[in-house]
Design a protein around this motif. Sequence first.
Motif, PDB file in Angstrom:
ATOM      1  N   THR A   1       5.370 -27.923  -2.089  1.00 42.19           N
ATOM      2  CA  THR A   1       6.240 -27.338  -0.946  1.00 42.19           C
ATOM      3  C   THR A   1       7.131 -26.363  -1.268  1.00 42.19           C
ATOM      4  OG1 THR A   1       5.762 -29.808  -0.029  1.00 42.19           O
ATOM      5  CG2 THR A   1       7.477 -28.356   0.934  1.00 42.19           C
ATOM      6  N   THR A   2       7.685 -26.504  -2.561  1.00 45.11           N
ATOM      7  CA  THR A   2       8.839 -25.378  -2.872  1.00 45.11           C
ATOM      8  C   THR A   2       8.327 -24.425  -3.806  1.00 45.11           C
ATOM      9  OG1 THR A   2       9.446 -26.934  -4.414  1.00 45.11           O
ATOM     10  CG2 THR A   2      10.362 -27.250  -2.361  1.00 45.11           C
TER      11      THR A   2
ATOM     12  N   LEU B   1       6.120 -32.530  -3.825  1.00 43.33           N
ATOM     13  CA  LEU B   1       7.451 -31.821  -3.675  1.00 43.33           C
ATOM     14  C   LEU B   1       7.428 -30.547  -4.454  1.00 43.33           C
ATOM     15  CD1 LEU B   1      10.157 -32.051  -2.598  1.00 43.33           C
ATOM     16  CD2 LEU B   1      10.856 -33.301  -4.536  1.00 43.33           C
TER      17      LEU B   1
ATOM     18  N   LYS C   1      17.301 -25.963  -4.442  1.00 41.87           N
ATOM     19  CA  LYS C   1      16.331 -25.550  -3.133  1.00 41.87           C
ATOM     20  C   LYS C   1      16.508 -26.693  -2.159  1.00 41.87           C
ATOM     21  CE  LYS C   1      12.839 -23.248  -6.071  1.00 41.87           C
ATOM     22  NZ  LYS C   1      11.385 -23.278  -6.436  1.00 41.87           N
TER      23      LYS C   1
ATOM     24  N   ASN D   1      14.574 -33.867  -8.596  1.00 41.92           N
ATOM     25  CA  ASN D   1      13.862 -33.753  -7.129  1.00 41.92           C
ATOM     26  C   ASN D   1      14.350 -34.893  -6.534  1.00 41.92           C
ATOM     27  OD1 ASN D   1      11.297 -32.046  -7.448  1.00 41.92           O
ATOM     28  ND2 ASN D   1      11.897 -32.735  -9.355  1.00 41.92           N
TER      29      ASN D   1
ATOM     30  N   VAL E   1      14.705 -28.808   0.493  1.00 38.78           N
ATOM     31  CA  VAL E   1      13.324 -28.765   0.923  1.00 38.78           C
ATOM     32  C   VAL E   1      13.171 -29.023   2.039  1.00 38.78           C
ATOM     33  CG1 VAL E   1      11.103 -29.991   0.491  1.00 38.78           C
ATOM     34  CG2 VAL E   1      12.484 -29.455  -1.738  1.00 38.78           C
TER      35      VAL E   1
END
Length: 335
Positions: free
Chosen positions: A17-18, A14, A33, A132, A35
Amino acid sequence: MKKSILLLTAAAGLLFTTACQQFKKGDGGLEYKIVKDEGGEKAVAGDLMAVDLIVTSDRKDSLLQSTYDLGLPQIVQIAPDTIPGLYPGDYNSMFKFLGEGDSAIFRLNLDTMAAKNGQPKPEFADKYVTFNVKVRKVFKKGNLTDSLFYDQVNKYFEAELENLKKSEDAKLANYVKKNKLEPKKTASGLQYVIKEEGKGAKPNVGDTVVVNYIGSLAATGKVFDTNNPEEAKKHNIFNAMRPYEPLRISIGRDPVIQAWTEGIQLLNKGTKATFIVPSSIGYGDRGDGRGTIPPYAPLVFEIELVDVIPAPKVDSTAAPVNQAPPVVNPTPTVR
């Protein structure tokens, strides 16, 4: 509990990806954010969500919570903004950004939280706590009665528990294969490996044993308990309020899991062994009830049988004495 987030594959993926995304600014100092946005209807007050969470602070190696360790999502209820203490940009606000299948990263501003609720900031972070979040399921309240609404949630969790139950055998087999073990297996399902054979006597029911141990989840390797202070610090589960010393157990009298009662009697004094424990002789279909050991969780214990203290011999010729049975305090973790 704390553990480096880099050790968690789900979290690492994760974050990767960000990595190039910038946090957007929200109300109350909240930063976020998005995602993944599936484009579905977002959660509103009254809804329930089943989410996977990884919660960290802004300090190094500071995992505070991970639902991935348990294999079960956390249920979050979206509360109305009218509830005293809630404010734009708080924990409750985060989930209103999300719908089913969405995922995001949020940074909750602790300075704002402290100012809004009049409480000091938590000691485990400096300025931010990071969440997250991945949404598995959204339960829309709408016009449903409470009975119908919560019935949906109960059925969902029953299915999740059934999935855990079905996956247990694979988790046990994977652990054995990954560690290249050739364990012996008892009729109860206990698997054990003798790592270092002791030369002393084996204990019997009624004897007191003195044990060193490390307990972990077979599926993830996460250590949940130990009597070794250095191991506890290594795995960030050290508790300054508990004693760290060899555990004393009266076999057949003290409340420990069935795997321990059975397995320890297989060992000679001085033996070091690994117990691989199915949930049927561990913590069963409910786990430990504290969110540390999930339902249907296979466990691994590294055991050292330090000493065996034989039970006192009973003089069969002596007159019986009326005496209340002793009160046995449960051990802190191995019940």
